[in-house]
Design a protein around this motif. Sequence first.
Motif, PDB file in Angstrom:
ATOM      1  N   GLU A 115       0.844  -1.465   0.329  1.00  0.00           N
ATOM      2  CA  GLU A 115       0.385  -0.178  -0.168  1.00  0.00           C
ATOM      3  C   GLU A 115       1.036   1.204   0.134  1.00  0.00           C
ATOM      4  O   GLU A 115       1.778   1.489   1.095  1.00  0.00           O
ATOM      5  CB  GLU A 115      -0.967  -0.020   1.384  1.00  0.00           C
ATOM      6  N   SER A 138      -1.356  -4.726   2.990  1.00  0.00           N
ATOM      7  CA  SER A 138      -2.069  -3.597   4.228  1.00  0.00           C
ATOM      8  C   SER A 138      -2.059  -3.914   5.351  1.00  0.00           C
ATOM      9  O   SER A 138      -2.079  -4.611   5.813  1.00  0.00           O
ATOM     10  CB  SER A 138      -3.294  -3.118   3.529  1.00  0.00           C
ATOM     11  N   ASN A 164      -3.301  -1.989   7.087  1.00  0.00           N
ATOM     12  CA  ASN A 164      -4.276  -0.961   7.381  1.00  0.00           C
ATOM     13  C   ASN A 164      -5.548  -2.261   8.020  1.00  0.00           C
ATOM     14  O   ASN A 164      -6.443  -1.340   8.493  1.00  0.00           O
ATOM     15  CB  ASN A 164      -4.762  -0.217   6.325  1.00  0.00           C
ATOM     16  N   TYR A 191      -7.924   0.392  -1.170  1.00  0.00           N
ATOM     17  CA  TYR A 191      -6.907  -0.113  -0.850  1.00  0.00           C
ATOM     18  C   TYR A 191      -7.000  -0.730  -2.760  1.00  0.00           C
ATOM     19  O   TYR A 191      -6.815  -0.091  -4.004  1.00  0.00           O
ATOM     20  CB  TYR A 191      -5.722  -0.703   0.211  1.00  0.00           C
TER      21      TYR A 191
END
Length: 381
Positions: A220, A279, A281, A295
């Motif tokens: 990302e 990722s 997140n 994303y």
Amino acid sequence: MDGVIDEQDLDAVKAMIGGAEAAQTELSDADRDGDLDEDDLDLIGRIIRGGPADVTLIDSAGRVVTVKTPVRRIVPLHMRHATAIIVLGGEDAIVGVGSTVHDRDLLFSNLGDLPSLGSHKEPDPEAIMGLNPDLVITFTQLSPIDHLDDKLPPKAALVRFDLSMAESLRGEMMALGYLLGGREAVRDYEVWYDTYMGTVSDRVSDIAEEDRVRVFLEREKSADSNPSVRWAYASDTGYTDLCDLAGGRNIAKEKIDYNGEVEAEWVMEENPEVIIGLSYNGGYGAEDDSLLRAYREGIMGDPGLSLVDAVKSDRVYVISGDFALGPQMTIGTVLVAKWLYPDLFADLDPEAIHREFLEEFMHLDPDLAGAGAFVYPSMGV
């Protein structure tokens, strides 16, 4: 030096003492006193029987570390290390944790009240020492302010395990099992690991190199990143291992070493069949999959990638670092294999394997597999 302490080691050391075995290994002097003798045989025997002993191992940083067992007080500085300790039956010995554990109440509901010791990148040596640990576990790579080797007292054995690379994960788990006394838990984990990893390996082994799915692995991007570049993973990470194990061809391997920026135009020219984004997140600390979805939508809507087969055929996926690496790397491997070869792995259900892991090894409600955010689109897609 096969990762297992057993009768073969006793036989090998007896042969070395008798002069029949010419080359000693780095760990054959088990008690580290400079002499290869009966005391080493006695210590190896105690380790095999599971009795109190000083266990010497080589960690993933190549350091020779001696740990007094049984270990009673443990500090894991990252969620991967805490997960491994729980899987191996050592949860009750954890006395303090790093910030990534506190951030994931779903996975570590029993550890939330323990002292926070900073992060794995910025640990607090004074707070760690205040807990009087027998064992501190952290990563191989040293951050600029990780001075644990210099600041921790000799009593607090510091072991560096990454728990992310396929070639070392199984051995690291086995070594931790010896330190925690969780031999049966190690065997249970190995059976689970070998069952699924072996299935993936067997099924992709007959796929010729030229027929393997071409994959672009990326991370990302930050908001201020150059829009004309992507961050690619090429080799020597657990994330790239997922692609290799699942029978994919990582297109960045011939472009760069390890990881780094590549031009989006180059990705378009290489035209991968699948794009997988990593990722941090999502995971066990996420309330929903909105960030993973955003994303993926960013990849799908990037003008520089609009002509890539992966985008045109809707084969763009995002996976959480929480879920892809660590002791649950098995689940990530099955999932990537299913993305690359859906027909070949139609009978495997990554979500069911995730539930199995949570229930059997983390001793949690398997329905927690439906919470958090681990992949996008969902595992069933």
